[in-house]
Design an enzyme around this catalytic site. Structure first.
Site, PDB file in Angstrom:
ATOM      1  N   GLU A 105      42.660  31.830  40.326  1.00 34.15           N
ATOM      2  CA  GLU A 105      40.834  32.192  40.310  1.00 34.15           C
ATOM      3  C   GLU A 105      40.941  33.361  40.322  1.00 34.15           C
ATOM      4  O   GLU A 105      41.114  34.604  39.884  1.00 34.15           O
ATOM      5  CB  GLU A 105      40.495  31.942  42.304  1.00 34.15           C
ATOM      6  CG  GLU A 105      39.483  32.438  42.284  1.00 34.15           C
ATOM      7  CD  GLU A 105      39.408  32.817  43.608  1.00 34.15           C
ATOM      8  OE1 GLU A 105      37.696  32.527  44.656  1.00 34.15           O
ATOM      9  OE2 GLU A 105      40.236  32.760  44.172  1.00 34.15           O
ATOM     10  N   LYS A 164      33.008  26.256  41.563  1.00 32.20           N
ATOM     11  CA  LYS A 164      33.833  26.121  43.170  1.00 32.20           C
ATOM     12  C   LYS A 164      32.162  25.403  43.842  1.00 32.20           C
ATOM     13  O   LYS A 164      30.760  26.230  44.023  1.00 32.20           O
ATOM     14  CB  LYS A 164      33.834  27.715  43.619  1.00 32.20           C
ATOM     15  CG  LYS A 164      34.470  27.648  45.298  1.00 32.20           C
ATOM     16  CD  LYS A 164      35.241  28.631  45.996  1.00 32.20           C
ATOM     17  CE  LYS A 164      35.739  28.531  47.544  1.00 32.20           C
ATOM     18  NZ  LYS A 164      36.091  30.026  47.647  1.00 32.20           N
ATOM     19  N   CYS A 180      39.833  28.182  45.735  1.00 36.13           N
ATOM     20  CA  CYS A 180      40.375  28.629  46.776  1.00 36.13           C
ATOM     21  C   CYS A 180      41.392  27.739  48.006  1.00 36.13           C
ATOM     22  O   CYS A 180      41.766  27.121  48.072  1.00 36.13           O
ATOM     23  CB  CYS A 180      39.878  29.399  46.710  1.00 36.13           C
ATOM     24  SG  CYS A 180      40.357  30.848  48.515  1.00 36.13           S
TER      25      CYS A 180
END
Length: 530
Positions: A275, A345, A394
């Site tokens: 990420e 995300k 994540c």
């Protein structure tokens, strides 16, 4: 005593050797013990025993005392389970140690209110019927776990079911998922509790036998729901950049050079970076850098006809539209349409990526970069090398209900790809806990997970939840590994994609409703006969 069923034994006056387990210190320590049942310890049996102590302590407690016991257990469990938040707030956010420690304690105390409410509900509704009350205790526990999972965007970190990525209960994962395991574990714990009290043997043995049958039943159920889609060679990068240096402009050039060096050294058909490995947008990069990254993906010797690609962690957007924490596809061929694929995300972390109303002062105090981000929109998988790759950024892999649709249907993903940066939180516990969440998703959906992280845990998890390859934490390296994609759908994936968590919530509420009427009648004074 108020709250006791007629004829019940008061544990506060019970003269058995286990009376001390109903005390507040014992319950608090049991909560801490539950935190030790998760990875890296993987002591699934300890989770059952710890929760059994809470079930024992609340068995005949008043509503007020039951609420206190539930709250103490949760505070001990959650503080011990995510104390590492202190590192992000103090070491990287600059908060005073006392303030950072208080913030962790306050978070645990607030989340503990769900469990206090659940135990109060149990104490107010128990019927005195042994088997039914065990089911009621499990239902109340499940309601607390579901509340923590969804309220205020949810923070179900180390939910009790995650302890069972190993052990006999793991066989239920493709059928009922992690929250079903929360309920099943609570059922087992409530069945353990009668053995810590002075009760007739029949009342102890019957519920224990039923629960044992449920545990053993999973071993006889069908367990393989997916089939292979072939093997993909992957290179998972772990740059190991300290968090305090990651957004430092003076160190940015060396980070970008390091990324190019790792891409050149990678040997996999698919290369995955962590990420935000590029902590900028493409427009902020120097001219020609993106194409230079592509040049590092040239075909390997002896495989000139095999296209390669990379998934690069980068930000997309601007000050007006907002910045999205994204993963962009970078194919070796510039004419490849996959170069336009990006995943942003969607499930943002409060305070770290989205600021709740009224808390801008707190985020400003900690100096978190890019703390107010925009949500991504893409949910489709990337077709590559005979596989369908579904990125997750994540802690998105913590929310199985949000990705279940990617594990069903003709366009279902065959491999899940998690990219993370846990450097914010140090080394101890957090990396192994996060890896365990991927293991649970692998069990639930029978899909492999590949994980590229900044500092750990960079790893490959197969469709049975087993870790087949892993880099040591806090080291720079490249994990070269093979991953077998899978197609097909588990029962859990199908009903979760269709109904969400509503079946579990509905089942728990039905048990609660079934207990409310008898409990109300038991408390109502008998009417005199005419």
């Amino acid at each position: 005593m108020r709250g006791l069923a007629p004829g019940a034994i008061d544990p506060l006056r019970d003269s058995t050797r286990w009376r001390w387990l109903a005390s507040a210190p014992a319950v608090l320590l049991a909560g801490v013990a539950q935190a030790m049942s998760f990875s890296p310890f993987e002591a699934w049996w300890l989770q059952l025993l710890a929760l059994g102590v809470l079930a024992h302590a609340t068995a005949h407690a008043t509503v007020r005392r039951a609420a206190l016991m539930g709250w103490l257990f949760a505070v001990g469990w959650l503080v011990a389970g995510f104390w590492w938040l202190y590192i992000s707030m103090h070491h990287y956010g600059g908060l005073h140690p006392l303030l950072a420690g208080a913030a962790v304690l306050v978070l645990a105390a607030l989340l503990g209110l769900y469990y206090a409410g659940a135990m109060a509900l149990w104490a107010g509704l128990r019927t005195g019927r042994s088997g039914w009350d065990i089911a009621l205790w499990s239902a109340c526990w499940l309601l607390a776990e579901l509340a923590r999972a969804v309220v205020f965007t949810g923070f179900p970190w180390i939910a009790s079911g995650y302890a069972h990525t190993v052990g006999p209960l793991a066989a239920w994962a493709p059928w009922i998922g992690v929250y079903g395991l929360c309920a099943l574990a609570a059922l087992v714990a409530a069945a353990i509790a009668p053995w810590l009290r002075a009760m007739p043997l029949r009342q102890r043995a019957m519920p224990t036998g039923v629960v044992a049958a449920l545990v053993l039943l999973a071993q006889a159920l069908p367990g393989e729901f997916t089939r292979s889609t072939g093997v993909l060679e992957v290179s998972l990068l772990q740059p190991n950049i300290a968090q305090e240096l990651k957004f430092d402009p003076a160190r940015l050039e060396s980070q970008l050079v390091g990324l190019m060096r790792q891409l050149a050294a990678a040997r996999g058909t698919l290369v995955v970076t962590p990420e935000s490995v590029v902590p900028l947008t493409r427009s902020q990069l120097s001219e020609g850098y993106w194409e230079s990254l592509r040049e590092q993906l040239r075909p390997l010797p002896g495989h000139a006809d095999t296209p390669r690609a990379a998934l690069i962690g980068i930000f997309v957007g601007n000050d007006e539209t907002g910045f999205v924490n994204s993963t962009l596809a970078l194919p070796s061929d510039p004419s490849d349409a996959r170069g336009e694929y990006r995943y942003g995300k969607r499930h943002l972390l409060p305070f770290g990526e989205i600021i709740p109303p009224g808390f801008h002062w707190f985020v400003t105090l900690m100096g978190i970069p890019l703390a107010d981000q925009a949500r991504g929109q893409t949910t489709v998988a990337l077709d590559f090398a005979g596989q369908r790759l579904r990125p997750l950024v994540c802690y998105e892999d913590l929310f199985g209900e949000e990705i279940a649709s990617s594990a069903v249907g003709d366009q279902a993903a065959t491999v899940f790809v998690n990219v993370s940066n846990l450097a914010w939180f140090g080394r101890l516990l957090v990396q192994d806990q996060h890896l365990q969440f991927s293991q649970m998703r692998a069990l639930e959906f029978q899909r492999p997970f590949i994980r590229s992280t900044n500092t750990g845990a960079t790893s490959v998890v197969d469709h049975r939840g087993r870790i087949t390859a892993r880099l040591p934490p806090l080291t720079e390296g490249i994990l070269e590994a093979s991953v077998e994609g899978r197609t097909g759908s588990t029962p859990y994936a199908r009903w979760l994609a269709a109904c969400g968590l509503w079946p579990l919530l509905g089942g728990a509420l039905a048990i609660v409703a079934g207990s409310a009427w008898p409990a109300r009648r038991a408390r109502s004074p008998a009417r005199p006969r005419p």
